[in-house]
Design an enzyme around this catalytic site. Structure first.
Site: not given
Ligand code: FBP
Length: 302
Positions: A203
């Protein structure tokens, strides 16, 4: 049996039946079942960003049950969360939707010199809770990255032994610029590192046109990075030439058109799917379901 799913699983032919079976379970669940694409709901933002930043826009989200319900009702392939949220719903939801236990997390209360998540749960918890996979975040670019890579090596071995695949959130941060975290060379590199570490599903964030590393600039002169579609294609190529499932995160909440425009490019570029958190659970439930359906439809017809 779906041909699309079986041809993806052929890329994991060296794996044991438990790992392959759980990948098949996730690929054959929800509205995208059998298409070879996946949309996953991740809800670890309460831990990562704090409860108010995450759930105030839609206070229903303070309740762990809400997210499991949303994932099921919207027809997602799987639901991913840290230990507490999964424990709160597993008795009711294990078997209704594939669950992914996020086994490491970091909060945003401290600003460490070297970003690194804590191990917050274990493979044993994933088994006890009826999960189909574990999730783990690495921060390539952090001074502590080698420790994370080594912990991941051990976790993948342990999870594989009991038939669980590993999904790696590969987020570059630390000794790179803020904009560089999503630069195309960095995202492609982060995806590749995750694959080399043995991730079954990778991911990453959607990449920008920027090139962060001066040493890579020359090589990128002959790689098309002019559109998101082209950049996604390059990330997929960097993930073992499409032989690993690569999904893209949703990012902070934005307007529906912007979300769908981004997803359309990801789908056209050959991305295997999306993992959309805030853009889903921060909207009222009916709007979130509608948006997740439109996202799924874009992948279904890609
Ligand atoms: P979102 O779709 O809300 O961006 O979620 C994906 C994610 O990978 C979450 O699992 C994780 O908490 C977040 O993004 C981390 O976001 P950032 O890097 O902005 O802290």
């Amino acid at each position: 049996m779906s041909q699309a799913v079986e041809s993806i699983l052929a890329n994991y032919a060296g794996e044991n039946p438990g790992v392959v079976g759980n990948l098949r379970r996730m690929l054959n669940h929800g509205r995208l079942a059998g298409t070879g694409k996946m949309v996953i709901l991740p809800v670890d933002q309460g831990f990562e960003h704090g409860p108010a930043r995450s759930f105030q826009p839609n206070p229903a989200g303070y309740d762990p049950r809400y997210h499991a319900e949303l994932a099921v009702e919207s027809g997602c392939n799987a639901y991913a969360a840290p230990l507490g949220f999964i424990e709160a719903i597993a008795a009711e939801y294990a078997g209704k939707i594939p669950l992914i236990l996020k086994v490491n997390n970091s909060d945003s209360l401290a600003s460490p010199a070297a970003p690194c998540s804590a191990l917050t749960s274990a493979v044993e918890d994933a088994l006890r809770l009826g999960c189909s996979a574990i999730g783990y975040t690495i921060y390539p670019g952090s001074k502590d990255r080698n420790r994370m890579y080594q912990d991941l090596r051990d976790l993948i071995r342990e999870a594989r032994k009991v038939g669980l695949p590993t999904i790696v959130w590969s987020y570059a941060r630390g000794d790179i610029s803020k904009d560089g975290e999503t630069a195309i060379d960095v995202i492609a590199y982060a995806a590749h590192i995750a694959c080399q570490l043995g991730a079954h599903i990778v991911k990453v964030k959607p990449p920008s046109e920027m090139i962060e590393q001066s040493a890579a600039k020359k090589n990128y002169e002959s790689i098309d990075v002019s559109t998101l579609e082209a950049r996604v294609r390059h990330v997929v190529e960097s993930a073992f030439n499409g032989k690993r499932i690569v999904i893209f995160s949703g990012g902070p909440a934005k307007g529906k058109d912007a979300v769908l425009e981004e997803i359309a490019a990801i789908a056209k570029g050959g991305g295997s799917g999306s993992i959309v958190g805030r853009n889903a659970f921060q909207r009222p439930k009916d709007e979130a379901i509608q948006l997740l359906h439109e996202i799924q439809d874009l992948f279904a017809k890609a």
